[in-house]
Design an enzyme around this catalytic site. Structure first.
Site, PDB file in Angstrom:
ATOM      1  N   SER A 127       0.908  -1.167  -0.017  1.00  0.00           N
ATOM      2  CA  SER A 127       0.052  -0.095   0.037  1.00  0.00           C
ATOM      3  C   SER A 127       0.795   1.241  -0.155  1.00  0.00           C
ATOM      4  CB  SER A 127      -0.978   0.019   1.210  1.00  0.00           C
ATOM      5  OG  SER A 127      -1.480   1.234   1.618  1.00  0.00           O
ATOM      6  N   GLU A 129       0.335   3.441   1.831  1.00  0.00           N
ATOM      7  CA  GLU A 129       0.273   4.057   3.127  1.00  0.00           C
ATOM      8  C   GLU A 129       1.625   3.616   3.642  1.00  0.00           C
ATOM      9  OE1 GLU A 129      -1.581   5.301   5.933  1.00  0.00           O
ATOM     10  OE2 GLU A 129      -2.448   6.210   4.021  1.00  0.00           O
ATOM     11  N   TYR A 151      -1.353   0.386  10.786  1.00  0.00           N
ATOM     12  CA  TYR A 151      -1.719  -0.491   9.472  1.00  0.00           C
ATOM     13  C   TYR A 151      -0.406  -0.229   8.449  1.00  0.00           C
ATOM     14  CZ  TYR A 151      -3.534  -0.697   4.643  1.00  0.00           C
ATOM     15  OH  TYR A 151      -3.559  -1.304   3.496  1.00  0.00           O
TER      16      TYR A 151
HETATM   17  P1  NDP Z   1     -11.556  -4.428   2.145  1.00  0.00           P
HETATM   18  O1  NDP Z   1     -11.373  -3.991   3.522  1.00  0.00           O
HETATM   19  O2  NDP Z   1     -12.676  -4.116   1.309  1.00  0.00           O
HETATM   20  O3  NDP Z   1     -11.306  -6.127   2.096  1.00  0.00           O
HETATM   21  C1  NDP Z   1     -10.425  -6.873   3.126  1.00  0.00           C
HETATM   22  C2  NDP Z   1     -10.649  -7.866   3.126  1.00  0.00           C
HETATM   23  O4  NDP Z   1      -9.711  -8.832   4.042  1.00  0.00           O
HETATM   24  C3  NDP Z   1     -12.027  -8.615   3.239  1.00  0.00           C
HETATM   25  O5  NDP Z   1     -12.442  -9.590   2.398  1.00  0.00           O
HETATM   26  C4  NDP Z   1     -11.901  -9.112   4.966  1.00  0.00           C
HETATM   27  O6  NDP Z   1     -12.707 -10.278   5.152  1.00  0.00           O
HETATM   28  C5  NDP Z   1     -10.674  -9.604   4.684  1.00  0.00           C
HETATM   29  N1  NDP Z   1     -10.049  -9.983   6.155  1.00  0.00           N
HETATM   30  C6  NDP Z   1      -9.984  -9.260   7.129  1.00  0.00           C
HETATM   31  N2  NDP Z   1      -9.598 -10.151   8.086  1.00  0.00           N
HETATM   32  C7  NDP Z   1      -9.024 -11.106   7.754  1.00  0.00           C
HETATM   33  C8  NDP Z   1      -8.377 -12.156   8.025  1.00  0.00           C
HETATM   34  N3  NDP Z   1      -8.111 -12.299   9.692  1.00  0.00           N
HETATM   35  N4  NDP Z   1      -8.479 -13.486   7.524  1.00  0.00           N
HETATM   36  C9  NDP Z   1      -8.613 -13.435   6.349  1.00  0.00           C
HETATM   37  N5  NDP Z   1      -9.197 -12.436   5.695  1.00  0.00           N
HETATM   38  C10 NDP Z   1      -9.436 -11.324   6.464  1.00  0.00           C
HETATM   39  O7  NDP Z   1      -9.902  -4.219   1.495  1.00  0.00           O
HETATM   40  P2  NDP Z   1      -9.940  -3.939  -0.179  1.00  0.00           P
HETATM   41  O8  NDP Z   1     -10.371  -4.694  -1.037  1.00  0.00           O
HETATM   42  O9  NDP Z   1      -9.978  -2.260  -0.315  1.00  0.00           O
HETATM   43  O10 NDP Z   1      -8.354  -3.878  -0.300  1.00  0.00           O
HETATM   44  C11 NDP Z   1      -7.652  -5.195  -0.644  1.00  0.00           C
HETATM   45  C12 NDP Z   1      -6.296  -5.168  -0.060  1.00  0.00           C
HETATM   46  O11 NDP Z   1      -5.615  -4.407  -0.763  1.00  0.00           O
HETATM   47  C13 NDP Z   1      -6.098  -5.251   1.473  1.00  0.00           C
HETATM   48  O12 NDP Z   1      -4.840  -5.935   1.856  1.00  0.00           O
HETATM   49  C14 NDP Z   1      -5.793  -3.444   1.487  1.00  0.00           C
HETATM   50  O13 NDP Z   1      -5.092  -3.282   2.750  1.00  0.00           O
HETATM   51  C15 NDP Z   1      -4.912  -3.430   0.322  1.00  0.00           C
HETATM   52  N6  NDP Z   1      -4.909  -2.104  -0.205  1.00  0.00           N
HETATM   53  C16 NDP Z   1      -6.142  -1.482  -0.602  1.00  0.00           C
HETATM   54  C17 NDP Z   1      -6.130  -0.328  -1.241  1.00  0.00           C
HETATM   55  C18 NDP Z   1      -7.305   0.265  -1.498  1.00  0.00           C
HETATM   56  O14 NDP Z   1      -7.349   1.778  -1.706  1.00  0.00           O
HETATM   57  N7  NDP Z   1      -8.424  -0.282  -1.736  1.00  0.00           N
HETATM   58  C19 NDP Z   1      -4.755   0.502  -1.565  1.00  0.00           C
HETATM   59  C20 NDP Z   1      -3.476  -0.514  -1.294  1.00  0.00           C
HETATM   60  C21 NDP Z   1      -3.771  -1.534  -0.592  1.00  0.00           C
HETATM   61  P3  NDP Z   1     -14.339  -9.968   6.043  1.00  0.00           P
HETATM   62  O15 NDP Z   1     -15.185  -9.577   4.912  1.00  0.00           O
HETATM   63  O16 NDP Z   1     -14.428 -11.365   6.427  1.00  0.00           O
HETATM   64  O17 NDP Z   1     -13.691  -8.641   7.031  1.00  0.00           O
HETATM   65  P1  GDR Z   2      -6.753   5.922   3.565  1.00  0.00           P
HETATM   66  O1  GDR Z   2      -7.988   5.983   3.222  1.00  0.00           O
HETATM   67  O2  GDR Z   2      -6.478   6.246   4.834  1.00  0.00           O
HETATM   68  O3  GDR Z   2      -5.926   6.560   2.806  1.00  0.00           O
HETATM   69  O4  GDR Z   2      -6.696   4.404   3.172  1.00  0.00           O
HETATM   70  P2  GDR Z   2      -9.743   6.748   3.801  1.00  0.00           P
HETATM   71  O5  GDR Z   2     -10.486   6.993   2.685  1.00  0.00           O
HETATM   72  O6  GDR Z   2     -10.000   6.141   5.000  1.00  0.00           O
HETATM   73  O7  GDR Z   2      -8.892   8.268   4.107  1.00  0.00           O
HETATM   74  C1  GDR Z   2      -8.245   9.073   2.982  1.00  0.00           C
HETATM   75  C2  GDR Z   2      -8.142  10.437   3.760  1.00  0.00           C
HETATM   76  O8  GDR Z   2      -9.221  11.051   4.050  1.00  0.00           O
HETATM   77  C3  GDR Z   2      -9.256  11.871   5.212  1.00  0.00           C
HETATM   78  N1  GDR Z   2     -10.503  11.851   5.839  1.00  0.00           N
HETATM   79  C4  GDR Z   2     -11.323  11.197   6.137  1.00  0.00           C
HETATM   80  N2  GDR Z   2     -11.220   9.526   5.983  1.00  0.00           N
HETATM   81  C5  GDR Z   2     -12.181   8.848   6.577  1.00  0.00           C
HETATM   82  N3  GDR Z   2     -12.308   7.498   6.287  1.00  0.00           N
HETATM   83  N4  GDR Z   2     -13.283   9.491   7.068  1.00  0.00           N
HETATM   84  C6  GDR Z   2     -13.514  10.958   7.199  1.00  0.00           C
HETATM   85  O9  GDR Z   2     -14.712  11.227   7.752  1.00  0.00           O
HETATM   86  C7  GDR Z   2     -12.515  11.737   6.894  1.00  0.00           C
HETATM   87  N5  GDR Z   2     -12.404  13.069   6.659  1.00  0.00           N
HETATM   88  C8  GDR Z   2     -11.037  13.317   6.172  1.00  0.00           C
HETATM   89  C9  GDR Z   2      -8.163  10.537   6.211  1.00  0.00           C
HETATM   90  O10 GDR Z   2      -7.616  11.584   7.177  1.00  0.00           O
HETATM   91  C10 GDR Z   2      -7.101  10.546   5.096  1.00  0.00           C
HETATM   92  O11 GDR Z   2      -6.156  11.484   4.818  1.00  0.00           O
HETATM   93  C11 GDR Z   2      -7.246   3.626   2.108  1.00  0.00           C
HETATM   94  C12 GDR Z   2      -7.254   2.085   2.525  1.00  0.00           C
HETATM   95  O12 GDR Z   2      -7.914   1.540   1.475  1.00  0.00           O
HETATM   96  C13 GDR Z   2      -6.024   1.494   2.802  1.00  0.00           C
HETATM   97  O13 GDR Z   2      -6.385  -0.059   3.201  1.00  0.00           O
HETATM   98  C14 GDR Z   2      -5.111   1.522   1.556  1.00  0.00           C
HETATM   99  O14 GDR Z   2      -3.929   0.920   2.129  1.00  0.00           O
HETATM  100  C15 GDR Z   2      -4.892   3.096   1.316  1.00  0.00           C
HETATM  101  O15 GDR Z   2      -6.010   3.686   1.116  1.00  0.00           O
HETATM  102  C16 GDR Z   2      -4.050   3.070   0.144  1.00  0.00           C
END
Ligand code: NDP
Ligand code: GDR
Length: 328
Positions: A127, A129, A151
């Site tokens: 990520s 992050e 995270y």
């Molecule tokens: P989601 O939060 O939508 O999905 C996370 C998934 O992980 C869910 O299916 C959840 O299952 C599963 N999970 C949680 N805990 C466990 C566990 N103990 N064992 C097995 N599975 C588990 O995330 P996204 O689809 O958005 O992201 C996918 C991956 O990419 C994640 O690793 C995230 O950190 C990473 N990522 C995401 C980004 C983004 O912008 N979306 C950017 C960069 C990285 P359940 O439904 O059961 O909780």
């Molecule tokens: P992020 O996503 O932390 O970048 O992680 P998120 O959408 O939660 O926050 C993005 C930015 O928005 C600011 N923010 C708020 N965020 C949330 N959730 N709610 C609010 O009300 C709000 N107001 C302002 C946050 O402070 C932050 O700066 C996501 C996740 O999908 C991670 O798993 C993944 O790795 C990274 O993107 C890349």
């Protein structure tokens, strides 16, 4: 028929990736946790052809069992506790799942394919992050990592463990450093979906205002459907490697509010938006903008949806969803 195992099948990316792999003719297996997972019905409805296997990233034996059944050519490790704000309140759990969980699945793959370390190709969901307090703009594969949340720290562990398994055991293990990617399937706890859902509800008279945290943070937002294509492309390369996947554009939360409210004809949103400390983070990631040139040059990958198109798509979806739910 190639075979794939996806952890995190119930998440945003898991569903898009499963659809992509099924369309490419894969036999797809998904790991689902818990004895009565509330998202089971959703997965069965969206991707009925996926075979679901129970397992948890914290339980090595369950991962080994899943590998024995799925016999995958490719493993995509998308499972994680992924909500950054939650990770401060659940730092140990986040470390166990998002960090040590990567080691568990890597070790399970290594044990499963001990006779041929290249039998299974592995993808780790790293990520942006990890860049946290950014040391370079834009961020690229070589930028020093400086995570700012439990995270982010857990993702750094998983990232380096993936590289270590590649270098130690010759595994075909790649890490995609993906910047924020969103879609109508994004969880409502994340800022884009929180905003598009609220904008739809305000427009339909179901809600008065939205309470937000830091409006000045900037993110490089793309469309999740595009990003799972990059994951797949990484595993089709002869050599495993690490890639930044991003659009190369950054926007603030204020700009997100501008575009989302404009989609329902509101140009001044100040009366609808409040801020509250409870949505501020102990340490913020102020600016993310990725340099996707390696993914473009080596994988031939580029995003197909721009920022305005993405937020417009999400507002449209939330309007339809809220209308269906409320009859407005
Ligand atoms: P989601 O939060 O939508 O999905 C996370 C998934 O992980 C869910 O299916 C959840 O299952 C599963 N999970 C949680 N805990 C466990 C566990 N103990 N064992 C097995 N599975 C588990 O995330 P996204 O689809 O958005 O992201 C996918 C991956 O990419 C994640 O690793 C995230 O950190 C990473 N990522 C995401 C980004 C983004 O912008 N979306 C950017 C960069 C990285 P359940 O439904 O059961 O909780
Ligand atoms: P992020 O996503 O932390 O970048 O992680 P998120 O959408 O939660 O926050 C993005 C930015 O928005 C600011 N923010 C708020 N965020 C949330 N959730 N709610 C609010 O009300 C709000 N107001 C302002 C946050 O402070 C932050 O700066 C996501 C996740 O999908 C991670 O798993 C993944 O790795 C990274 O993107 C890349």
């Amino acid at each position: 028929m190639p075979r794939a195992l996806i952890t995190g099948i119930t998440g945003q990316d898991g569903l898009y990736l499963a659809e992509l792999l099924l369309a490419k003719g894969y036999d797809v297996y998904g790991l689902i946790r818990g004895q009565n997972n509330p998202k089971l019905d959703l997965v069965r409805r969206v991707v009925p052809d996926v075979t679901l296997l129970t397992g948890d990233l914290t339980d090595l034996s369950s991962l080994l069992r899943a590998l024995e059944v799925a016999k995958p050519d490719e493993v995509y490790n998308l499972g994680a506790i992924s909500f950054v704000a939650y990770s401060w309140e659940n730092a140990m759990l986040t470390s166990d799942v998002t960090g040590k969980g990567v080691l568990n699945i890597l070790e399970a793959v290594r044990l499963y394919s001990h006779d041929d370390p290249n039998r299974v190709r592995f993808y780790q969901a790293s990520s942006s992050e990890m860049f946290g307090k950014v040391q370079e703009v834009p961020q690229r594969e070589t930028t020093l990592l400086w995570p700012r949340s439990p995270y982010g720290v857990a993702k750094v562990f998983g990232h380096y463990m993936t590289i270590n398994y590649r270098e130690s055991y010759g595994m075909h293990a790649s890490s995609g450093i993906l910047f924020n990617h969103e879609s109508p399937r994004r969880g409502p706890e994340f800022v884009t979906r929180k905003v598009t859902q609220a904008v739809a509800r305000i427009h339909l008279g179901l809600q008065d205002r939205i309470v937000m945290g830091n409006l000045d943070a900037k993110r490089d937002w793309g469309f999740a459907g595009d990003y799972v294509e990059a994951m797949w492309r990484m595993l089709q390369q002869d050599t495993a490697d690490d890639y930044v996947v991003a659009t190369g554009e950054t926007h603030s939360i204020r700009e997100l509010l501008d575009v989302a409210f404009a989609a329902v004809g509101v140009s001044d949103w100040s009366g609808y938006v409040a801020q509250d400390e409870r949505f501020m983070r102990p340490a913020e990631v102020d600016l993310l903008i990725g340099d996707p040139s390696k993914a473009r040059d080596v994988l031939g990958w580029k995003p197909s949806v721009d920022f305005a198109g993405l937020i417009g798509m999400m507002v449209e979806n939330d309007l339809a969803e809220q209308r269906a739910l409320t009859g407005r």
